[in-house]
Design an enzyme around this catalytic site. Sequence first.
Site, PDB file in Angstrom:
ATOM      1  N   ASP A   1      17.335 -21.959  56.958  1.00 36.93           N
ATOM      2  CA  ASP A   1      17.313 -22.576  58.277  1.00 36.93           C
ATOM      3  C   ASP A   1      17.677 -24.057  58.171  1.00 36.93           C
ATOM      4  O   ASP A   1      16.796 -24.899  58.122  1.00 36.93           O
ATOM      5  CB  ASP A   1      15.924 -22.401  58.897  1.00 36.93           C
TER       6      ASP A   1
ATOM      7  N   HIS B   1      10.600 -22.555  58.660  1.00 35.96           N
ATOM      8  CA  HIS B   1       9.836 -23.791  58.924  1.00 35.96           C
ATOM      9  C   HIS B   1       8.730 -24.054  57.901  1.00 35.96           C
ATOM     10  O   HIS B   1       7.730 -24.702  58.216  1.00 35.96           O
ATOM     11  CB  HIS B   1       9.214 -23.755  60.325  1.00 35.96           C
TER      12      HIS B   1
ATOM     13  N   HIS C   1      23.390 -25.492  62.107  1.00 42.74           N
ATOM     14  CA  HIS C   1      22.800 -26.822  62.299  1.00 42.74           C
ATOM     15  C   HIS C   1      22.426 -27.459  60.963  1.00 42.74           C
ATOM     16  O   HIS C   1      21.851 -26.829  60.087  1.00 42.74           O
ATOM     17  CB  HIS C   1      21.628 -26.808  63.280  1.00 42.74           C
TER      18      HIS C   1
ATOM     19  N   ASP D   1      22.517 -18.885  62.479  1.00 43.26           N
ATOM     20  CA  ASP D   1      21.237 -19.594  62.385  1.00 43.26           C
ATOM     21  C   ASP D   1      20.083 -18.607  62.263  1.00 43.26           C
ATOM     22  O   ASP D   1      19.009 -18.826  62.800  1.00 43.26           O
ATOM     23  CB  ASP D   1      21.049 -20.506  63.612  1.00 43.26           C
TER      24      ASP D   1
ATOM     25  N   GLU E   1      18.994 -29.404  65.987  1.00 46.16           N
ATOM     26  CA  GLU E   1      18.591 -28.140  66.605  1.00 46.16           C
ATOM     27  C   GLU E   1      17.082 -27.982  66.595  1.00 46.16           C
ATOM     28  O   GLU E   1      16.504 -27.440  67.534  1.00 46.16           O
ATOM     29  CB  GLU E   1      19.251 -26.967  65.860  1.00 46.16           C
ATOM     30  N   GLU E   2      16.432 -28.452  65.534  1.00 46.13           N
ATOM     31  CA  GLU E   2      15.024 -28.145  65.339  1.00 46.13           C
ATOM     32  C   GLU E   2      14.097 -28.783  66.369  1.00 46.13           C
ATOM     33  O   GLU E   2      13.115 -28.179  66.776  1.00 46.13           O
ATOM     34  CB  GLU E   2      14.572 -28.562  63.925  1.00 46.13           C
TER      35      GLU E   2
END
Length: 453
Positions: free
Chosen positions: A288, A420, A276, A350, A322-323
């Site tokens: 990520d 994140h 992603h 991922d 995606e997030e």
Amino acid sequence: MKKLLLLFCLFTTGAYAQSTDSVTIRKIYNEILTNSPSYEWLRQLTKQIGPRLSGSSGAQKAVDWSKQLMEKEGFDRVFLQEVMVPHWVRGAREVAYIQNGKQKITVPIAALGGSIATSPKGIEAPVIEVKNFQELRELGAEKVKGKIVFYNRPMDPTKLNTFEAYAGAVDQRGNGATEAAKLGAVGALVRSMTTAMDDNPHTGSMRYATGVPLIPMAAISTNGAELLSKSLKETPGLTFYFKQNCETLPDAKSYNVVGEIRGSEKPDEIIVVGGHLDSWDLAEGAHDDGSGCVQSIEVLRAFKALGIKPKRTIRAVMFMNEENGLRGGIGYADYAKKNNEKHLAAVESDNGGFTPRGFGIVGTPEQRANIMAWKPLLAPYGLHEIGAGSGGADIGPLAQQGVVLLGFKPDPQRYFDYHHTGIDRFETVNKRELELGAASMAALIYLLDKYGL
């Protein structure tokens, strides 16, 4: 005698096939470990573009960059697939502190994606600490109303698979605001989703239920969570203050970016490899999921460099959103269904750019057995963990169309240190580990293309 001859022919044919496959896989690894530009691609994506949250200018720049990259690499077809995505913005940096009598102790927080803002003045209220929703409900509205609910259940450090530990804790983040609001809370905090003890708050997506008041929610760093919990035990009546300035804007137009090498024998059968393109706004999104994106593009580049002409169409997809919405994955599956495309399998990376360990498989027992039969070819490269598992969020919607899903599994121990956060940067990715991951995916796709399922 004829039966013995037939068995001998079958054995020698199988041995020859395995031998040629072994040689080709070795060539794939040699090419990628020697000539891969994937690490430089990752540097461009993270350092020149940076954060890429859906709806942002960074996300659009990443779309343009990846399209131009795949065109430059000479893939047979490169195109954009339009999707409408959520557009949440953080606004000015959050402020938070523990008010313990006259003492004001600042702690690091980050608003969760999808959260509303506090009032311009912020929120200050007493704090109720809980470990789970059941404990919260047992307290009841009388004890929760007017307070900030603090979810402080850590990821289980005894789980060797940190993704399993994450799954066991992340419900607090996703549904915490709604459960607290049902009992009259004015705000919510959640311990960051990591086993690391540090001052880096981990953002992530949350959601609101229909018919329940909306309250602001933020993640607090693990060090901050420990301090708040300790302070509450020492001074039960203390208050917590936080201010955040986030808002949700109207949905924005964005795109999945798709590049493909056309199949030479069965072009209407498609094998997808992808990651992603979006990342959280705090981060460069190196693990990520910048790593997954460049690894996926590298699979196609390596095939072209080696002159491998796949039987089936190999398609690299850079999914968007995606997030905080999965609109790209859902949109791609809808696109495939609308166009009556036949997808054989989909592979997603991922889980970070760490040392390869294997692949998780979502499919029938027979399909899993077919893939697991390739273990002798893949094990020399450290790919021992091949079996039933998870695929990936973006490719998940394809399962309804009978597509076999495969999730690339790197070593999981460090992923949630960066996940994140603002420290998910290019410098945390090892070049060789990144390339080994790309080679692992290319080897698997070579076998999927050659033998099917």
